[in-house]
Design a protein around this motif. Structure first.
Motif, PDB file in Angstrom:
ATOM      1  N   GLY A 134       9.447  -0.226 -20.363  1.00 16.27           N
ATOM      2  CA  GLY A 134      10.405  -0.897 -21.343  1.00 16.27           C
ATOM      3  C   GLY A 134      11.542  -1.552 -20.771  1.00 16.27           C
ATOM      4  N   SER A 135      11.901  -1.595 -19.489  1.00 10.38           N
ATOM      5  CA  SER A 135      12.982  -2.306 -18.957  1.00 10.38           C
ATOM      6  C   SER A 135      12.331  -3.507 -17.854  1.00 10.38           C
ATOM      7  N   THR A 136      13.223  -4.648 -18.055  1.00 11.83           N
ATOM      8  CA  THR A 136      12.862  -5.680 -17.362  1.00 11.83           C
ATOM      9  C   THR A 136      14.314  -5.927 -16.153  1.00 11.83           C
ATOM     10  N   ALA A 137      15.257  -5.348 -16.566  1.00 14.24           N
ATOM     11  CA  ALA A 137      16.419  -5.427 -15.480  1.00 14.24           C
ATOM     12  C   ALA A 137      16.499  -4.351 -14.596  1.00 14.24           C
ATOM     13  N   THR A 138      16.029  -3.246 -14.562  1.00 13.62           N
ATOM     14  CA  THR A 138      16.060  -2.094 -13.628  1.00 13.62           C
ATOM     15  C   THR A 138      14.489  -1.996 -12.847  1.00 13.62           C
ATOM     16  N   ALA A 139      14.513  -1.398 -11.719  1.00 15.43           N
ATOM     17  CA  ALA A 139      13.517  -1.210 -10.671  1.00 15.43           C
ATOM     18  C   ALA A 139      13.530   0.179 -10.292  1.00 15.43           C
ATOM     19  N   TYR A 140      12.440   0.428  -9.362  1.00 10.76           N
ATOM     20  CA  TYR A 140      12.565   1.666  -8.533  1.00 10.76           C
ATOM     21  C   TYR A 140      12.675   1.430  -7.234  1.00 10.76           C
ATOM     22  N   ALA A 141      13.186   2.541  -6.719  1.00 11.10           N
ATOM     23  CA  ALA A 141      13.416   2.462  -5.220  1.00 11.10           C
ATOM     24  C   ALA A 141      12.828   3.823  -4.884  1.00 11.10           C
ATOM     25  N   VAL A 142      12.111   3.787  -3.302  1.00  7.93           N
ATOM     26  CA  VAL A 142      11.698   5.030  -3.073  1.00  7.93           C
ATOM     27  C   VAL A 142      12.694   6.099  -2.432  1.00  7.93           C
ATOM     28  N   ARG A 143      12.687   7.124  -2.749  1.00 11.07           N
ATOM     29  CA  ARG A 143      13.563   8.201  -2.258  1.00 11.07           C
ATOM     30  C   ARG A 143      13.162   8.961  -1.355  1.00 11.07           C
ATOM     31  N   SER A 144      11.532   9.461  -1.617  1.00 12.72           N
ATOM     32  CA  SER A 144      11.169  10.109  -0.516  1.00 12.72           C
ATOM     33  C   SER A 144       9.542   9.787  -0.836  1.00 12.72           C
ATOM     34  N   ALA A 145       8.872  10.242   0.560  1.00  9.62           N
ATOM     35  CA  ALA A 145       7.298   9.948   0.432  1.00  9.62           C
ATOM     36  C   ALA A 145       6.865  11.245   1.009  1.00  9.62           C
ATOM     37  N   TYR A 146       5.554  11.637   0.689  1.00  7.73           N
ATOM     38  CA  TYR A 146       4.792  12.813   1.177  1.00  7.73           C
ATOM     39  C   TYR A 146       3.293  12.485   1.361  1.00  7.73           C
ATOM     40  N   LEU A 147       3.127  12.085   2.814  1.00  7.30           N
ATOM     41  CA  LEU A 147       1.923  11.355   3.051  1.00  7.30           C
ATOM     42  C   LEU A 147       0.999  12.325   3.881  1.00  7.30           C
ATOM     43  N   ASP A 148      -0.282  12.273   3.351  1.00  6.22           N
ATOM     44  CA  ASP A 148      -1.470  13.068   4.154  1.00  6.22           C
ATOM     45  C   ASP A 148      -1.872  11.978   5.281  1.00  6.22           C
ATOM     46  N   VAL A 149      -1.663  12.250   6.327  1.00  2.27           N
ATOM     47  CA  VAL A 149      -1.962  11.414   7.591  1.00  2.27           C
ATOM     48  C   VAL A 149      -3.122  12.222   8.444  1.00  2.27           C
ATOM     49  N   GLU A 150      -4.249  11.446   8.710  1.00  2.00           N
ATOM     50  CA  GLU A 150      -5.192  12.086   9.862  1.00  2.00           C
ATOM     51  C   GLU A 150      -4.746  11.499  11.123  1.00  2.00           C
ATOM     52  N   LEU A 151      -4.720  12.212  12.213  1.00  3.35           N
ATOM     53  CA  LEU A 151      -4.308  12.025  13.447  1.00  3.35           C
ATOM     54  C   LEU A 151      -5.344  12.049  14.412  1.00  3.35           C
ATOM     55  N   LYS A 152      -5.448  11.264  15.443  1.00  2.00           N
ATOM     56  CA  LYS A 152      -6.453  11.297  16.560  1.00  2.00           C
ATOM     57  C   LYS A 152      -5.448  10.971  17.608  1.00  2.00           C
ATOM     58  N   GLN A 153      -5.923  11.551  18.956  1.00  2.03           N
ATOM     59  CA  GLN A 153      -5.613  11.026  20.198  1.00  2.03           C
ATOM     60  C   GLN A 153      -4.168  11.182  20.655  1.00  2.03           C
ATOM     61  N   ASP A 154      -3.395  12.207  20.211  1.00  2.00           N
ATOM     62  CA  ASP A 154      -1.924  12.599  20.548  1.00  2.00           C
ATOM     63  C   ASP A 154      -1.262  11.240  19.656  1.00  2.00           C
ATOM     64  N   ALA A 155      -1.521  11.203  18.416  1.00  2.00           N
ATOM     65  CA  ALA A 155      -1.084  10.246  17.395  1.00  2.00           C
ATOM     66  C   ALA A 155       0.523  10.275  17.593  1.00  2.00           C
ATOM     67  N   ARG A 156       1.147   9.263  17.616  1.00  2.00           N
ATOM     68  CA  ARG A 156       2.462   8.822  17.364  1.00  2.00           C
ATOM     69  C   ARG A 156       2.669   7.810  16.338  1.00  2.00           C
ATOM     70  N   ILE A 157       3.535   8.029  15.403  1.00  4.66           N
ATOM     71  CA  ILE A 157       3.748   6.807  14.334  1.00  4.66           C
ATOM     72  C   ILE A 157       5.214   6.713  13.949  1.00  4.66           C
ATOM     73  N   LEU A 158       5.502   5.143  14.100  1.00  2.00           N
ATOM     74  CA  LEU A 158       6.753   4.992  13.770  1.00  2.00           C
ATOM     75  C   LEU A 158       6.734   4.477  12.244  1.00  2.00           C
ATOM     76  N   ALA A 159       7.309   4.930  11.190  1.00  2.00           N
ATOM     77  CA  ALA A 159       7.420   4.290  10.034  1.00  2.00           C
ATOM     78  C   ALA A 159       8.922   3.769  10.008  1.00  2.00           C
ATOM     79  N   THR A 160       8.969   2.553   9.701  1.00  2.00           N
ATOM     80  CA  THR A 160      10.225   1.727   9.431  1.00  2.00           C
ATOM     81  C   THR A 160      10.322   1.634   7.873  1.00  2.00           C
ATOM     82  N   ALA A 161      11.384   2.085   7.310  1.00  2.00           N
ATOM     83  CA  ALA A 161      11.820   1.868   5.802  1.00  2.00           C
ATOM     84  C   ALA A 161      12.487   0.581   5.774  1.00  2.00           C
ATOM     85  N   LEU A 162      12.102  -0.118   4.689  1.00  2.00           N
ATOM     86  CA  LEU A 162      12.693  -1.493   4.638  1.00  2.00           C
ATOM     87  C   LEU A 162      13.171  -1.848   2.989  1.00  2.00           C
TER      88      LEU A 162
END
Length: 380
Positions: free
Chosen positions: A152-180
């Motif tokens: 019901g709002s056009t003036a307000t929006a959402y921003a992300v405060r936290s994320a909980y991600l299920d990630v599958e990793l391979k070969q000594d994975a290293r991930i950099l997440a940049t928040a923008l």
């Protein structure tokens, strides 16, 4: 005879100790602001006002939930018939998308991909490329879509405060997440696994050293083979930089780059990860990757950009906050904000940790009825 406007202008610097700005009418620039009647100081971005979940099921989907777990809409996920490029309905480019996906190889845009319940970056049309983000240099970007707004709002929006991600990793994975936020970096989150655990923080020309940087590790095997169920998955929190929730970074886009090895973004397809942050959320399907959203009025950009809250009732001041250059120099970046006004003042909120040397000029305008006193209304 017409009503007369009366204006008061004040200058403020948003220092590291200032999370909420409560401005009584007529306060001097050198005064310490106190809460006027009807306004209470509040921590910015602390409430969870909605959840945005990536779920497994039939069909696979992105779903927006209210704080009680009531669904507010669905965006389906599938792949093209002739390949594995990810397709969403509504489309990412459309006005109905909750979450937008995009892939990159280096600086070139490529197709985001979907296969076997996993999301990756496709440089080919088949094979493991369809469900992995591979090093060096592949990036999967997740951005809040235009439809992700409070009901019901056009003036307000959402921003992300936290994320909980299920990630599958391979070969000594290293991930950099940049928040923008508004296209500008506001913080970094790194996940290390296998032999990359304990490595120092990344440094490069595209990493801003002054921004918050969090490193977490996942003590799973470096590579459990092509299919090891949930054994090679991790639960990763991005957004919580310390136990103090005031240290959360608010953002609207998360760019996940494979620095080493490879990873896939999942959502419980291989089973529910039984350890890690927020493994159980009573409002969401088990195993879902999800974002916690908080309500903001918008994003305030740099240098001369202003936001206004009108006098809608004739009883409260019209208030405008105009952004000046930062006190510390040229590192100005957008910040999320909320702005409210009441008869005796206004409340301007921004994150405590973002743009701590931001400066603002505030204008307050009261429209005084004909025959009333020419002084500004009293403050409490």
């Amino acid at each position: 005879m017409q009503a007369k406007p009366r204006r008061s202008t004040r200058f403020f610097t948003a220092g590291a100790v200032l999370a909420a700005l409560l401005v009584p009418a007529g306060v001097l620039a050198t005064d310490t602001p106190e809460a006027p009647g009807g306004l209470t100081p509040a921590a910015f971005g602390q409430s969870v006002d909605a959840y945005l979940a990536i779920e497994t099921g039939t069909p696979d989907r992105v779903e927006l939930y209210d704080p009680t777990g009531l669904s507010r809409g669905v965006q389906t996920i599938s792949s093209t018939a002739s390949g594995c490029a990810l397709v969403t309905d509504p489309l990412d480019e459309g006005t109905g998308a909750f979450l937008r996906f995009s892939g990159r190889v280096g600086t070139s845009t490529t197709a985001e991909s979907w296969a076997s319940g996993s999301i990756g970056v496709a440089e080919k049309k088949s094979g493991t490329s369809c469900y992995q983000v591979n090093s060096p240099g592949e990036t999967l970007r997740l951005s809040l879509g235009t439809a992700t707004r409070p009901a019901g709002s056009t003036a307000t929006a959402y921003a992300v405060r936290s994320a909980y991600l299920d990630v599958e990793l391979k070969q000594d994975a290293r991930i950099l997440a940049t928040a923008l936020l508004g296209g500008n970096p506001v913080g970094y989150f790194e996940l290390q696994s296998g032999s990359t655990i304990g490595q120092p923080k990344l440094t490069s020309a595209d990493i801003i050293a002054s921004l918050p940087y969090s490193v977490q590790s996942c003590n799973n095997p470096s590579d459990s083979g092509p299919d090891s169920g949930v054994n090679d998955n991790c639960r990763w929190a991005t957004g919580e930089l310390s136990p103090d929730p005031l240290d959360d970074v608010l953002y609207d886009t998360l760019a996940l780059r494979a620095v080493n090895g490879s990873f896939s973004l999942e959502y419980g397809r291989d089973g529910r990860v039984t350890s890690g942050p927020q493994i159980a959320n009573p409002f969401l399907p088990a195993g879902a990757s999800y974002f916690e959203l908080t309500t903001v009025d918008g994003i305030l950009n740099c240098n001369g950009v202003s936001v206004t809250r009108d006098d809608a009732t004739g009883l409260v001041p019209e208030v405008t906050f105009r952004r000046l250059p930062n006190a510390s120099g040229p590192d100005c970046a957008p910040v999320p904000y909320t702005l409210t006004n009441q008869p005796r003042g206004a409340q301007f909120l921004k994150p405590l940790d973002q743009q701590t040397t931001a400066q603002f000029v505030a204008d307050f305008t009261w429209i005084l009825p004909v025959g009333s006193t020419t002084s500004l209304p009293p403050t409490s």
